[in-house]
Scaffold this motif. Structure first.
Motif, PDB file in Angstrom:
ATOM      1  N   GLN A 182       0.829  -1.211   0.000  1.00  0.00           N
ATOM      2  CA  GLN A 182       0.000   0.000   0.000  1.00  0.00           C
ATOM      3  C   GLN A 182       0.859   1.255   0.000  1.00  0.00           C
ATOM      4  OE1 GLN A 182      -3.553  -0.048  -0.153  1.00  0.00           O
ATOM      5  NE2 GLN A 182      -2.988   2.027  -0.798  1.00  0.00           N
ATOM      6  N   HIS A 183       1.929   1.258   0.801  1.00  0.00           N
ATOM      7  CA  HIS A 183       2.801   2.425   0.846  1.00  0.00           C
ATOM      8  C   HIS A 183       3.469   2.667  -0.510  1.00  0.00           C
ATOM      9  CE1 HIS A 183       3.272   1.929   5.494  1.00  0.00           C
ATOM     10  NE2 HIS A 183       2.152   2.542   5.157  1.00  0.00           N
ATOM     11  N   ALA A 184       3.906   1.582  -1.156  1.00  0.00           N
ATOM     12  CA  ALA A 184       4.535   1.736  -2.472  1.00  0.00           C
ATOM     13  C   ALA A 184       3.530   2.295  -3.478  1.00  0.00           C
ATOM     14  CB  ALA A 184       5.079   0.397  -2.946  1.00  0.00           C
ATOM     15  N   GLN A 185       2.302   1.792  -3.425  1.00  0.00           N
ATOM     16  CA  GLN A 185       1.271   2.272  -4.342  1.00  0.00           C
ATOM     17  C   GLN A 185       0.948   3.742  -4.077  1.00  0.00           C
ATOM     18  OE1 GLN A 185      -2.440   0.108  -4.088  1.00  0.00           O
ATOM     19  NE2 GLN A 185      -2.985   0.598  -6.190  1.00  0.00           N
ATOM     20  N   ASP A 186       0.866   4.126  -2.806  1.00  0.00           N
ATOM     21  CA  ASP A 186       0.555   5.514  -2.462  1.00  0.00           C
ATOM     22  C   ASP A 186       1.642   6.472  -2.939  1.00  0.00           C
ATOM     23  OD1 ASP A 186      -1.736   4.596  -1.238  1.00  0.00           O
ATOM     24  OD2 ASP A 186      -0.932   4.688   0.803  1.00  0.00           O
ATOM     25  N   ARG A 187       2.885   6.009  -2.960  1.00  0.00           N
ATOM     26  CA  ARG A 187       3.999   6.857  -3.403  1.00  0.00           C
ATOM     27  C   ARG A 187       4.212   6.800  -4.913  1.00  0.00           C
ATOM     28  NH1 ARG A 187       6.374   4.660   1.400  1.00  0.00           N
ATOM     29  NH2 ARG A 187       7.457   3.086   0.147  1.00  0.00           N
ATOM     30  N   GLY A 188       3.379   6.035  -5.612  1.00  0.00           N
ATOM     31  CA  GLY A 188       3.499   5.947  -7.060  1.00  0.00           C
ATOM     32  C   GLY A 188       4.637   5.079  -7.534  1.00  0.00           C
ATOM     33  N   GLU A 189       5.137   4.229  -6.658  1.00  0.00           N
ATOM     34  CA  GLU A 189       6.236   3.343  -7.034  1.00  0.00           C
ATOM     35  C   GLU A 189       5.711   2.153  -7.845  1.00  0.00           C
ATOM     36  OE1 GLU A 189       8.171   2.092  -3.507  1.00  0.00           O
ATOM     37  OE2 GLU A 189       8.698   4.122  -2.852  1.00  0.00           O
TER      38      GLU A 189
END
Length: 369
Positions: free
Chosen positions: A197-204
């Protein structure tokens, strides 16, 4: 005759292949070339000629063609960049260098585990249940689907990352007794979901992950030698238990390996791995290259590594004896002395002309001394 073999980005485990190449049944004189982006890479110390190689793909292939021309390389045994090397096999062939690899489409199929498992399901090679996920919701859904299997679950990257990304999914709390044993590669479901989720939120870019039951031991690793059509010539199975390897004679596993090699059209050296699901062997992984542990097969009296070189250069593997199976061996650490790495002059070197005329068919080349 002389055979010049190049290992690009040479791994430490490739050091064990060098004696198998030099101590070959054809008594060919083998010269080993090694390159690596780190000129102090330990494996270079086992090679006859070493050079640093570029780390970037764009620069590597100009370097590779030039390297093969300057050193009259006969065979590339790739340690990395397999797909890209396969895509450029004709360019290397134009400078009389052969790349030991399967076709590029095969490599693309087996280096992506979700594609590999899906392709295996269309064949007669059994696969345990699995789900591909790329976000937190997909992960939680997959875990819920497997809740009734009464098996531990694991997660691993779908791409070719060796075992680095593997984690057992374990939500149990840490216990004091855990400090009395070796740590296991574990992560909680919530920790993995949060990371996604964190990676997705940062656009990674989020790599695709595979969620599946943790399969039962032993892991059986089958080292395979096959022709360019995917016809199995020889195979040796190694059952793993800690540091102990048993060279097993298991007709069921060997038949599955034969089916996998043929289905994926694997060529020269490959490795097919199995574990057990509900008491039956199922496909774990397919590697379209020699496994790190292939040197262990020399205990059977078969030199798979040289047979593959001969097949690549001459069109046939020579006489491949029936492997002597049933033995057990231990995998232990060893130490080798390191010397100062000497980078040779990059200017072209003279070489004794090859025994066969330029342009002669590869099947007509001879490995007789």
């Amino acid at each position: 005759m002389d055979v010049r073999i190049w290992f690009n980005r040479i791994w430490p485990a490739r050091v064990h292949l060098i004696p198998m190449l030099r101590d070959n049944p054809d008594h060919a004189r083998v010269q080993v070339y090694g390159t690596h982006p780190d000129p102090a890479a330990p494996a270079l110390t086992a090679c006859d000629v070493v050079e640093p190689e570029p780390g970037e793909d764009e620069a590597f292939f100009d370097f590779a063609i030039d390297f093969c021309q300057r050193h009259d390389i006969d065979v590339i045994m790739p340690s990395s960049r397999l797909v890209a090397l396969a895509d450029r096999a004709e360019a290397f062939s134009a400078v009389d260098t052969r790349v030991m690899c399967a076709p590029a489409e095969t490599l693309r199929a087996v280096t992506d585990k979700s594609r590999m498992y899906a392709a295996a399901e269309r064949s007669r090679v059994p696969v345990a249940p699995w789900r591909a996920v790329s976000d937190a919701d997909g992960l939680r859904k997959a875990v819920q689907e497997f809740a009734g299997t009464d098996s531990a679950l694991c997660v691993k990257p779908a791409g070719e990352y060796s075992a680095y990304g593997f984690r057992l999914l374990d939500d149990s709390p840490l216990k004091v007794s855990d400090f009395e044993r070796l740590p296991r590669p574990t992560a909680s479901v919530s920790a993995v979901a949060d990371a996604l989720q964190h990676a997705q939120d940062r656009g990674e870019t989020v790599p695709e992950l595979i969620v599946m039951p943790y399969l039962d031991p032993p892991e059986v690793s089958v080292d395979c030698l096959s022709d360019t059509a995917g016809t199995l010539v020889s195979a040796i199975a190694r059952a793993k238990s800690g540091r102990v390897r048993t060279l097993v004679d298991d007709p069921d596993v060997m038949e599955l390996a034969r089916l996998a090699v043929g289905h994926f059209r694997l060529a020269y050296l490959s490795n097919v791995q199995f574990r057990y699901w509900k008491g039956q062997p199922v496909l774990l992984e397919v590697n379209a290259r020699a496994a790190a542990g292939i040197y262990q097969t020399r205990m059977t009296g078969v030199n798979l590594v040289w047979a593959a070189v001969r097949m690549l250069l001459c069109g046939d593997p020579g006489e491949v004896p029936r492997p002597m199976l049933g033995g057990r061996l231990a995998v232990v650490e060893d130490a080798i002395p390191l010397s100062d790495t000497v980078i040779p002059d990059s200017r072209a070197r003279e070489r004794t002309p090859p025994p066969s005329p330029v342009g002669a068919p590869e099947a007509n080349r001879t490995l007789s001394p």
